[in-house]
Design a protein around this motif. Structure first.
Motif, PDB file in Angstrom:
ATOM      1  N   ASN A  29      36.549  39.627  42.019  1.00 55.78           N
ATOM      2  CA  ASN A  29      36.556  39.020  43.227  1.00 55.78           C
ATOM      3  C   ASN A  29      35.341  39.090  44.340  1.00 55.78           C
ATOM      4  O   ASN A  29      34.720  38.313  44.869  1.00 55.78           O
ATOM      5  N   ALA A  33      44.365  34.572  40.293  1.00 61.14           N
ATOM      6  CA  ALA A  33      43.560  34.091  41.430  1.00 61.14           C
ATOM      7  C   ALA A  33      44.382  34.487  42.587  1.00 61.14           C
ATOM      8  O   ALA A  33      45.643  34.646  42.580  1.00 61.14           O
ATOM      9  N   ASP A  58      36.880  28.719  45.640  1.00 60.97           N
ATOM     10  CA  ASP A  58      36.799  30.255  45.429  1.00 60.97           C
ATOM     11  C   ASP A  58      36.192  30.549  47.000  1.00 60.97           C
ATOM     12  O   ASP A  58      34.750  30.835  47.074  1.00 60.97           O
ATOM     13  N   ARG A 116      39.278  31.848  41.766  1.00 58.42           N
ATOM     14  CA  ARG A 116      39.312  33.150  41.837  1.00 58.42           C
ATOM     15  C   ARG A 116      40.132  33.672  42.989  1.00 58.42           C
ATOM     16  O   ARG A 116      40.991  34.447  43.363  1.00 58.42           O
TER      17      ARG A 116
END
Length: 498
Positions: free
Chosen positions: A270, A419, A353, A392
Motif C-alpha cells: 500500500n 484491500a 485507492d 488497495r
C-alpha cells in the motif's frame, strides 16, 4: 413572364453584403490576427466542423459591422449536428452588440430546441460600450443556462475574453483554452482604472491562472489543438440528454481480455506509489482516453474513455499525488465531472485507492469537507450506471465519495483481495488512540483481513483477481446497459449541492 435576369441586381446586392460580412474586420486586421499565430473566426469554424457542414445564421446582422462581431450557425462534428458561435476579434474586438447578443441567444435556443450540442469559440471584449442600455432584450446566458444538463455545452477560449463574453465559459460543461487565451471579469485597463493595479492579461487570467483556479479545464498549445480536442471531447457524448452515448463497432480493442499487467502496475504494498494512468491504459479499450482537468485537483483523475466500445466516465484516485488523498480541488473537480457524466447517461467507473480526505489545517481552510460533501452528493444522486473497484485501500469519507458505500445504487462493486478499508488506517488509529503494541498489532491484522470480512457479508459483489478487472467491469457494464429499455430523458435533479 418573369426572367431569371430580373434577379441579377438583387442577388448582386446580396452577394456584396455577404462578401462584406465574410471579409470580417478587413484584410489588414485579419492579417494582423494571423501574424499572431491564430486562426480567424471563420477558419476556426472550418477546423472544428466536418468539411462543408457549416450553415451560417444572421449573416447580415450588424449591417456595416460585419456579422456584428460574431459568426454563428449550424454544422456537424463527427457527423453529429451542432450549433456554433465564434467571436470575431478582427471586428470591434469581438465585442457584443445588440444584434450579436440576439444571435448568441438564437443558437443556444436552437441547440436546446433541436437537442444538439452548443460550442462557443471565445475571443472578445464583452459588451460593446455604446452609452445606451439593451433593456429587456434576451441575453444569451439565459438560453445557455437552459441548455445545462440537456445538451452538451463547450467553450474554447482562443484569445482574450472579458466581461459578459467571458461568462459564457464557466456556464459550459467543458472549458478549454489555448496558450494565447486569457479570461477575466474585466481586462487590465479596467482593472487599473478600478483598483489602480497594473497587471498584464497573462497574469490576470492567462492559462496558468485559469487552470489553477479551475475556471478552465484543459489547455491546448494552439487553436488547432484546442479545436481538435473539442471534437474529441464531444465524441464521447450523445447529442443530448434525450439520447444515449453511441457505442463503437466491435473490434479487437472492445473484446474481453485478462489484465495481467495490473499485477506489475498495482503494487501489493500500500505504501508503494504507482501511476493510475498506467492502470487506465490497461483497463480501458485503448490508451487514447481523454483526461479532463489534468492540472487541477490532481489527486483524482477524471477521464473519458471506452469500455467494450461503450463511452464511460472514469473517476480514479491517483496514488502518485498525496498518496491519493482527496483534497478540496480534487473533490470539486470530480463533483462537476460526475454531474456532467450523469446528465448525459455515461456509465461511471470508480477506481478507489486512497487513504481518505486530505487532513490538515491548509486542507480545512480550503473547505475539504464542503467539497467532499459536494462530491458525495453528486455521486450518490447520480442515476447513471455506477461501477466500483477498490484496488488497495479506501478509508472513511474518502471511500464514500468514491461510491464504495453499500447499497448506493451501484451496478457492480468489486475489490482486490487484501484491500484495506475502514474509518481510518490502522496506523492512524493507533496514533489517535495511543494504542499499546499488542492492540496495534491486532489493528494491523484486522486491517489486512478487512476485504475478506467485508466479502463474507456481501460488502462487495465479489473479490476479484486484478487480472479479472476489465472482464468484471465489462460484465457489470453489459448487464447494467440492459436497463436502457426506455427512451433516454434528462436527469431530474433533487439534491442541493453543498
Amino acid at each position: 413572364m418573369a426572367k431569371a435576369s430580373d434577379w441579377d441586381e438583387t442577388l448582386a446586392d446580396l452577394a456584396r453584403r455577404r462578401s462584406h460580412t465574410k471579409a470580417m474586420g478587413g484584410p489588414e486586421r485579419v492579417a494582423k490576427h494571423h501574424a499572431k499565430g491564430e486562426l480567424d473566426a471563420r477558419a476556426r469554424l472550418d477546423r472544428l466542423l466536418d468539411a462543408g457542414s457549416f450553415r451560417e445564421l444572421g449573416t447580415l446582422v450588424g449591417g456595416d459591422i460585419a456579422a456584428d462581431g460574431i459568426v454563428v450557425g449550424s454544422g456537424a462534428v463527427n457527423g453529429t449536428p451542432v450549433m456554433v458561435g465564434a467571436e470575431d476579434f478582427t471586428t470591434l474586438a469581438g465585442s457584443i452588440g445588440p444584434g450579436g447578443n440576439s444571435k448568441r441567444y438564437r443558437i443556444a435556443e436552437l441547440a436546446l430546441r433541436h437537442r444538439v450540442p452548443l460550442v462557443m469559440l471565445l475571443e472578445g471584449a464583452g459588451f460593446r460600450p455604446t452609452g445606451g442600455h439593451y433593456g429587456r432584450t434576451p441575453t444569451d446566458l439565459l438560453a445557455q443556462a437552459n441548455c445545462s444538463g440537456k445538451v452538451p455545452t463547450v467553450a474554447a477560449v482562443l484569445g482574450p475574453s472579458a466581461g459578459h463574453g467571458a461568462l459564457v465559459a464557466p456556464v459550459c460543461d467543458f472549458r478549454i483554452m489555448s496558450r494565447q487565451g486569457a479570461i477575466f471579469t474585466a481586462g487590465p485597463p479596467v482593472v487599473k482604472e478600478s483598483t489602480g493595479e497594473e497587471i498584464t492579461k497573462e497574469d490576470l487570467g492567462g492559462p496558468d491562472v485559469a487552470l489553477s483556479s479551475g475556471v478552465i479545464h484543459n489547455l491546448g498549445e494552439d487553436d488547432e489543438t484546442v479545436l481538435d480536442d473539442v471534437r474529441r471531447y464531444l465524441s464521447y457524448f450523445p447529442p443530448s440528454a434525450w439520447s444515449y452515448p453511441a457505442r463503437l463497432p466491435d473490434d479487437a480493442t472492445t473484446a474481453a481480455r485478462a489484465t495481467p499487467e495490473l499485477l506489475d502496475i498495482v503494487s501489493r504494498d500500500n505504501k508503494r506509489v504507482y501511476d493510475m494512468r498506467n492502470a487506465l491504459d490497461v483497463i480501458l479499450d485503448r490508451p487514447d482516453w481523454f483526461e479532463v482537468q489534468p492540472k487541477f485537483g490532481r489527486a483524482i483523475i477524471c477521464a473519458l474513455g471506452h469500455l467494450g466500445g461503450n463511452p464511460v466516465a472514469v473517476v480514479a484516485n491517483q496514488p502518485r499525488v498525496m498518496a491519493g488523498s482527496i483534497d478540496a480541488d480534487a473533490a470539486d473537480k470530480a463533483a462537476h465531472f460526475i454531474l456532467v457524466a450523469d446528465s448525459f447517461h455515461l456509465p461511471i467507473v470508480f477506481l478507489a485507492d486512497n487513504p481518505g480526505m486530505l487532513p490538515g489545517s491548509r486542507s480545512e481552510r480550503a473547505g475539504v469537507l464542503r467539497a467532499g460533501g459536494r462530491m458525495f452528493a453528486a455521486q450518490t444522486a447520480a442515476t447513471t450506471l455506477k461501477l466500483h473497484v477498490t484496488l488497495r485501500k479506501a478509508y472513511g469519507f474518502g471511500s464514500m465519495v468514491m461510491s464504495l458505500l453499500g447499497f448506493d445504487n451501484q451496478g457492480a462493486t468489486y475489490a482486490y483481495p487484501g484491500a484495506t478499508m475502514g474509518a481510518m488506517s490502522a496506523a492512524a488509529l493507533t496514533r489517535a488512540t495511543h494504542a499499546e503494541e499488542d492492540v496495534s498489532a491486532k489493528l494491523r491484522d484486522a486491517e489486512l483481513q478487512a476485504s475478506y470480512r467485508s466479502a463474507e457479508h456481501l460488502g462487495f459483489d465479489e473479490l476479484i483477481d486484478p487480472r479479472e478487472t476489465r472482464d468484471a467491469l465489462l460484465a457489470g457494464l453489459h448487464r447494467g446497459l440492459h436497463a436502457r429499455q426506455a427512451a433516454a430523458e434528462p436527469v431530474s435533479r433533487t439534491v442541493i449541492l453543498p
